[in-house]
Each structure stands twice: as structure tokens, then as C-alpha cells.
Write a protein that holds these residues in place. Sequence first.
Motif, PDB file in Angstrom:
ATOM      1  N   ALA A 138      31.694  48.707  63.161  1.00 26.32           N
ATOM      2  CA  ALA A 138      31.771  48.846  61.705  1.00 26.32           C
ATOM      3  C   ALA A 138      31.026  50.086  61.228  1.00 26.32           C
ATOM      4  N   LEU A 139      29.857  50.339  61.775  1.00 29.10           N
ATOM      5  CA  LEU A 139      29.075  51.501  61.358  1.00 29.10           C
ATOM      6  C   LEU A 139      29.752  52.807  61.765  1.00 29.10           C
ATOM      7  N   PHE A 140      30.367  52.825  62.952  1.00 29.21           N
ATOM      8  CA  PHE A 140      31.085  54.024  63.375  1.00 29.21           C
ATOM      9  C   PHE A 140      32.303  54.263  62.485  1.00 29.21           C
ATOM     10  N   ARG A 141      33.043  53.222  62.183  1.00 25.27           N
ATOM     11  CA  ARG A 141      34.220  53.377  61.321  1.00 25.27           C
ATOM     12  C   ARG A 141      33.807  53.862  59.932  1.00 25.27           C
ATOM     13  N   ALA A 142      32.681  53.378  59.428  1.00 26.03           N
ATOM     14  CA  ALA A 142      32.205  53.822  58.116  1.00 26.03           C
ATOM     15  C   ALA A 142      31.857  55.309  58.143  1.00 26.03           C
ATOM     16  N   ALA A 143      31.263  55.771  59.240  1.00 21.15           N
ATOM     17  CA  ALA A 143      30.917  57.190  59.363  1.00 21.15           C
ATOM     18  C   ALA A 143      32.176  58.047  59.411  1.00 21.15           C
ATOM     19  N   VAL A 144      33.200  57.578  60.100  1.00 19.66           N
ATOM     20  CA  VAL A 144      34.467  58.315  60.153  1.00 19.66           C
ATOM     21  C   VAL A 144      35.073  58.412  58.753  1.00 19.66           C
ATOM     22  N   GLU A 145      35.015  57.307  58.008  1.00 18.54           N
ATOM     23  CA  GLU A 145      35.544  57.309  56.641  1.00 18.54           C
ATOM     24  C   GLU A 145      34.780  58.286  55.759  1.00 18.54           C
ATOM     25  N   ARG A 146      33.429  58.299  55.890  1.00 17.60           N
ATOM     26  CA  ARG A 146      32.634  59.232  55.082  1.00 17.60           C
ATOM     27  C   ARG A 146      32.984  60.683  55.394  1.00 17.60           C
ATOM     28  N   ALA A 147      33.381  60.929  56.628  1.00 17.85           N
ATOM     29  CA  ALA A 147      33.733  62.290  57.020  1.00 17.85           C
ATOM     30  C   ALA A 147      35.140  62.682  56.588  1.00 17.85           C
ATOM     31  N   GLY A 148      35.859  61.744  55.969  1.00 18.28           N
ATOM     32  CA  GLY A 148      37.206  62.039  55.492  1.00 18.28           C
ATOM     33  C   GLY A 148      38.247  62.089  56.595  1.00 18.28           C
ATOM     34  N   GLN A 149      37.942  61.444  57.734  1.00 20.90           N
ATOM     35  CA  GLN A 149      38.866  61.433  58.858  1.00 20.90           C
ATOM     36  C   GLN A 149      39.706  60.151  58.850  1.00 20.90           C
ATOM     37  N   PRO A 150      40.877  60.180  59.471  1.00 18.08           N
ATOM     38  CA  PRO A 150      41.682  58.956  59.562  1.00 18.08           C
ATOM     39  C   PRO A 150      40.915  57.852  60.283  1.00 18.08           C
ATOM     40  N   GLU A 151      41.174  56.622  59.893  1.00 18.67           N
ATOM     41  CA  GLU A 151      40.479  55.491  60.495  1.00 18.67           C
ATOM     42  C   GLU A 151      40.737  55.451  62.000  1.00 18.67           C
ATOM     43  N   PRO A 152      39.674  55.288  62.795  1.00 20.40           N
ATOM     44  CA  PRO A 152      39.880  55.258  64.243  1.00 20.40           C
ATOM     45  C   PRO A 152      40.580  53.988  64.683  1.00 20.40           C
ATOM     46  N   GLU A 153      41.389  54.096  65.713  1.00 21.11           N
ATOM     47  CA  GLU A 153      42.004  52.911  66.290  1.00 21.11           C
ATOM     48  C   GLU A 153      40.973  52.206  67.165  1.00 21.11           C
ATOM     49  N   VAL A 154      40.896  50.895  67.037  1.00 16.27           N
ATOM     50  CA  VAL A 154      39.921  50.104  67.798  1.00 16.27           C
ATOM     51  C   VAL A 154      40.621  49.428  68.974  1.00 16.27           C
ATOM     52  N   PHE A 155      40.104  49.653  70.166  1.00 16.52           N
ATOM     53  CA  PHE A 155      40.591  49.012  71.379  1.00 16.52           C
ATOM     54  C   PHE A 155      39.532  47.985  71.782  1.00 16.52           C
ATOM     55  N   ALA A 156      39.871  46.717  71.636  1.00 12.77           N
ATOM     56  CA  ALA A 156      38.904  45.653  71.892  1.00 12.77           C
ATOM     57  C   ALA A 156      38.610  45.541  73.383  1.00 12.77           C
ATOM     58  N   TRP A 157      37.332  45.334  73.701  1.00  8.39           N
ATOM     59  CA  TRP A 157      36.961  45.137  75.094  1.00  8.39           C
ATOM     60  C   TRP A 157      37.753  44.000  75.718  1.00  8.39           C
ATOM     61  N   ARG A 158      38.013  42.928  74.962  1.00  9.61           N
ATOM     62  CA  ARG A 158      38.770  41.804  75.521  1.00  9.61           C
ATOM     63  C   ARG A 158      40.157  42.249  75.973  1.00  9.61           C
ATOM     64  N   GLU A 159      40.778  43.140  75.189  1.00 13.63           N
ATOM     65  CA  GLU A 159      42.110  43.628  75.552  1.00 13.63           C
ATOM     66  C   GLU A 159      42.051  44.584  76.730  1.00 13.63           C
ATOM     67  N   VAL A 160      41.001  45.382  76.804  1.00 11.25           N
ATOM     68  CA  VAL A 160      40.825  46.257  77.962  1.00 11.25           C
ATOM     69  C   VAL A 160      40.750  45.422  79.230  1.00 11.25           C
ATOM     70  N   LEU A 161      40.034  44.312  79.156  1.00 10.14           N
ATOM     71  CA  LEU A 161      39.757  43.499  80.335  1.00 10.14           C
ATOM     72  C   LEU A 161      40.882  42.536  80.691  1.00 10.14           C
ATOM     73  N   THR A 162      41.683  42.135  79.707  1.00  9.11           N
ATOM     74  CA  THR A 162      42.742  41.158  79.990  1.00  9.11           C
ATOM     75  C   THR A 162      44.119  41.787  80.077  1.00  9.11           C
ATOM     76  N   ALA A 163      44.373  42.795  79.260  1.00 10.82           N
ATOM     77  CA  ALA A 163      45.712  43.384  79.202  1.00 10.82           C
ATOM     78  C   ALA A 163      45.738  44.841  79.643  1.00 10.82           C
ATOM     79  N   GLY A 164      44.570  45.412  79.913  1.00 12.33           N
ATOM     80  CA  GLY A 164      44.520  46.809  80.324  1.00 12.33           C
ATOM     81  C   GLY A 164      44.884  47.776  79.217  1.00 12.33           C
ATOM     82  N   ARG A 165      44.752  47.351  77.956  1.00 15.49           N
ATOM     83  CA  ARG A 165      45.072  48.225  76.829  1.00 15.49           C
ATOM     84  C   ARG A 165      43.932  49.211  76.610  1.00 15.49           C
ATOM     85  N   VAL A 166      44.223  50.505  76.786  1.00 15.07           N
ATOM     86  CA  VAL A 166      43.189  51.535  76.679  1.00 15.07           C
ATOM     87  C   VAL A 166      43.742  52.722  75.897  1.00 15.07           C
TER      88      VAL A 166
END
Length: 345
Positions: free
Chosen positions: A15-43
Motif C-alpha cells: 500500500a505504501l509503495f502504491r501510494a508513492a507511485v501515485e504521488r509521483a504521477g505514475q500509472p498504478e503498479p500491477e501487483v503480483f501476489a506471492w500466493r500466485e507466484v507460488l501456486t500458479a507461477g504468475r510473475v
Amino acid sequence: MRLAVVGNPENRRVALFRAAVERAGQPEPEVFAWREVLTAGRVPGPGTLVRIDSPGEDAEVDRLLRELGGGRPAAVAEHGRIIGGADWFAGLRAALARIEAGGGTLLSRPADILTMTDKPRCHALLAAAGIPVPDALGPVDGWAALRASGWKRVFVKPSHGSSASGVLAVAMAGPRVTAVTSVEVSGGSLYNNLGVRRYHDEQTIASIVDRLAPDGLHVEKWYPKASLGDRVLDLRVVVIAGRARHVVVRTSRSPMTNLHLGNARGDVSAVRSAAGEREWAAAMATCERVAGCFPGTLQVGVDLMFRAGWRGHAVAEVNAFGDLLPGVLADGQDTYDAQVAACAI
């Protein structure tokens, strides 16, 4: 290049990283959940600039890492239980390899994360680079080896632990032994408790050390920390893009200074004044030299100790995920603002 973050989506770090990206006027970052990395290999894939955040504070992610690393089913650990550190680390290694293979541009090199998370390996790297660190005992496979070493005051740390989990400050004087630790023994298991306690029974202390030993131990000579008033202290210094910027003073009446153990933040200006400008500058330069040992990584958190009497300093640990310093600003930026700015997207 679009920003992405691998983390636990509900965690305040993300949440804090996403808020910093928003303050910088950048597009919202895509979040890759650790659970998905570990179960589905989504990276994250090519064309993304990837922040790898801590997998901690999620019981299911902890279980999945231990299961991946151990190659066998693992159960969700009871809250605070200290278990499977070696399997967890092996799982982290495998998960980071998946992320690296995805082809994104990583802000933290997996090899650096793994070295910082392996206390014996990190200590050896720093020592070889001439960074001041406490003396280390070398491989210790249990209490008997520690007792036989002849070292009188030591810190015993799990090789892959964090947040003071499993750490013991041990003093030995003949037949008398004392251990200060957040470890609680309950029902035949070890737990990381928020209360610091003292053990005076050698059999209990030996049992704790022997239970931790199979997952790996790192033993350092007790470093006498500087103090202000009746509280010892050390620093968490976050180095971003090679510059020591954000500093928190951690103070305690016990050898454990981690803030989550009920300890208090100290006054940075008071510590700087007590140390003197020459020693303070030398300490910050050491933190930047530490970061230079990990040139593929944007930020590192350095735990730095001033010696009692303010004569010298040493590095206690280096943290791959040590940038969570809420409310600490440098030049009007928190640690996340500074990292987003350093990315120069």
C-alpha cells in the motif's frame, strides 16, 4: 516501462509503495501476489520494472514457501511459531528464480536478496569487503559446540530468521548462563513472542539452541552498543541508489532493539550529536559501502551499531526488505518516494 510489485496485496508495504507511485504521477503498479507466484507461477514479464517486496506476514505464503523448499506438504504454522527456516529459505530461492525467469527488470537482484537473507553468507561477504562486523564463531551445530567454543558473550541467530525471531543474547560465566530472547517455549515448540524474557536455566537454553540448530545458526561475539540514558541503541539506515538517506534510531533496555518488541524510536539528532560528526559520517559511509556490496539492488536496510563510548561502529545485519520506516522523511520523501524517484521511469 511499467512498474510492478511482487508482494502480499493486503500488506501495508504494498500500500505504501502504491501510494508513492501515485504521488509521483505514475500509472498504478500491477501487483503480483506471492500466493500466485507460488501456486500458479504468475510473475512479471518483460517491459516491467519489478519491485520484490517481503513475503512475510502471511501465514499461507509462509506455508507455501516451506512446502516448495522442503519438497513435501507443509501445514500452516501457528502464529509466531518458529519452524522450517531452512525450507523457507530454499522456497524463497526457488520462487526468486521463477521471478527472475519472467524477464522483468528487477530492482533487487535475487542473488542479493538471498545473500542478505543468509546471515553467515552475508557476514562473510561484508568481512571480505573490509566492512566492520562483529567477530563470528563459524559453524555451530548446537549448544555443546557453543559451550565448548570458550566464547563468553554471544548473539545466537537463526541463519535465515528476521524480526529477532529465534535470536538469543547469551552470557556464560562458568556454570552460570543467561539468555535474553523473545523466544517462548510452549508445548514442545518455540514461538517468537512480543515480550523479551530471560532464561537462567542452562538446560532450557541448551534445548532452545539445539532446536534451532538444524535450520542453521549464526553466532557472533556480543558487540557492546552505545547508549543514551539508560537505553542501548542501534540504527536502521536505508540506503537508496547508493546514498544513506533514511535513519531510524532503535532504543531498548534489553539487548534486543527491534521496535516490534515494545522498544522505542530514539532521537536521530541526539545520537548524531553524541557520536560526533566525524564518527557519524564514517558510519553513514560504511552503510553506503555495504550497499556497494549489492550493486544490483536499489535499496538495502543496514542495521548499524555504534560501539559503547562512541568509538567505532559495526554492521549487525543487512536487510533486503528493510525499508518499512513509516513517517520517516528525507528531503520530504519517505523511503518509497525516494525509490520511485530513483527509478527514473
